[in-house]
Scaffold this active site. Structure first.
Site, PDB file in Angstrom:
ATOM      1  CB  CYS A  18      -0.921  -0.010   1.231  1.00 45.74           C
ATOM      2  SG  CYS A  18      -1.989   1.410   1.329  1.00 45.74           S
ATOM      3  CB  THR A 124     -13.991   0.316  17.877  1.00 47.50           C
ATOM      4  OG1 THR A 124     -13.736   0.513  19.270  1.00 47.50           O
ATOM      5  CG2 THR A 124     -13.578   1.565  17.109  1.00 47.50           C
ATOM      6  CE1 TYR A 143     -19.725  10.243  22.370  1.00 47.37           C
ATOM      7  CE2 TYR A 143     -21.111  11.825  23.517  1.00 47.37           C
ATOM      8  CZ  TYR A 143     -19.993  11.545  22.750  1.00 47.37           C
ATOM      9  OH  TYR A 143     -19.155  12.561  22.375  1.00 47.37           O
ATOM     10  CG  ASN A 152     -23.246  -3.574  24.764  1.00 48.00           C
ATOM     11  OD1 ASN A 152     -23.993  -3.323  25.709  1.00 48.00           O
ATOM     12  ND2 ASN A 152     -22.062  -4.146  24.931  1.00 48.00           N
ATOM     13  CG  ASN A 166     -14.418   8.458  12.665  1.00 52.33           C
ATOM     14  OD1 ASN A 166     -14.080   7.760  11.716  1.00 52.33           O
ATOM     15  ND2 ASN A 166     -15.299   9.440  12.553  1.00 52.33           N
ATOM     16  CB  CYS A 174     -17.425  10.881  15.281  1.00 51.69           C
ATOM     17  SG  CYS A 174     -16.038  11.780  14.577  1.00 51.69           S
ATOM     18  CG  HIS A 175     -20.041  16.001  12.835  1.00 51.58           C
ATOM     19  ND1 HIS A 175     -19.512  15.220  11.830  1.00 51.58           N
ATOM     20  CD2 HIS A 175     -21.189  16.528  12.332  1.00 51.58           C
ATOM     21  CE1 HIS A 175     -20.287  15.284  10.766  1.00 51.58           C
ATOM     22  NE2 HIS A 175     -21.314  16.078  11.040  1.00 51.58           N
ATOM     23  CD  GLU A 201     -24.181  17.317   9.385  1.00 55.36           C
ATOM     24  OE1 GLU A 201     -25.127  16.707   9.936  1.00 55.36           O
ATOM     25  OE2 GLU A 201     -23.051  16.808   9.213  1.00 55.36           O
TER      26      GLU A 201
END
Length: 210
Positions: A18, A124, A143, A152, A166, A174-175, A201
């Protein structure tokens, strides 16, 4: 609102060969450093915002300022997607999300019958894919809610750890994960950037509704 085209995730085969390329995108929130190879996207690094952009919503620009001559196809797709995110959100649904080639995301699979299949994935990894799949442009979840979506409901603290891990922020949003109290919570680019992205947004979603 978010792109409906599912990103590909490649296997570990050929990992040692890579060769990453890098590009810098000048955006309303500062310079975004993007890395990726011919196979997929590796990482988006956010700048730290110390002040809110002045007039960013009305004069948003988003252009590659470094590395344009050597961009791989995933980097080109990434910069096109980010340009749409900041400047033309109505185009996002028609653009492909670039393939991912970061080790944390690489073992997920996509099939025609099942959009996301997790093969011995870590929690994760599962949280990040769930976030990408289920939490759309202009939305927010706590969260705890994201832990629930990922299977979970008691793992809200682990969700916070997943957000910190992330590698592809903004694209993997994730924001959009906030505290149950309504406070924005922590963010890799700083609280100001997180609040700006959420406000961006919300405003753009309201404009598109008219």
């Amino acid at each position: 609102m978010a792109s409906r085209l599912v990103p590909k995730v490649t296997s570990k085969e050929g990992e040692s060969q890579c060769k990453q390329k890098h590009a810098v995108l000048l955006s309303p929130v500062g310079k975004l450093k993007i890395s990726g190879c011919e196979t997929g996207l590796h990482e988006i690094k956010l700048p730290k915002m110390s002040v809110l952009p002045s007039g960013a919503e009305s004069s948003a620009t988003c252009e590659v300022c470094e590395g344009a001559e050597e961009m791989t196809e995933p980097l080109k797709q990434c910069t096109a997607w980010l340009h749409a995110y900041f400047c033309e959100p109505a185009r996002m649904a028609s653009l492909p999300i670039p393939a991912f080639h970061h080790p944390l995301l690489r073992r997920a699979m996509h099939t025609n019958s099942t959009p996301f299949v997790f093969l011995a994935d870590s929690f994760t990894r599962q949280v990040l894919w769930t976030l990408l799949r289920d939490v759309k442009f202009g939305e927010a979840v706590s969260y705890k809610q994201l832990a629930d979506l990922a299977g979970n409901s008691r793992a809200a603290r682990a969700v916070g750890g997943a957000m910190r891990s992330n590698p592809i922020p903004i694209i993997i949003p994730c924001h959009r994960v906030i505290c149950s109290s309504g406070q924005s919570g922590n963010y890799g680019g700083g609280n100001l950037m997180k609040e700006w992205l959420l406000s961006h947004e919300k405003l753009q979603k309201e404009k598109l509704a008219y």
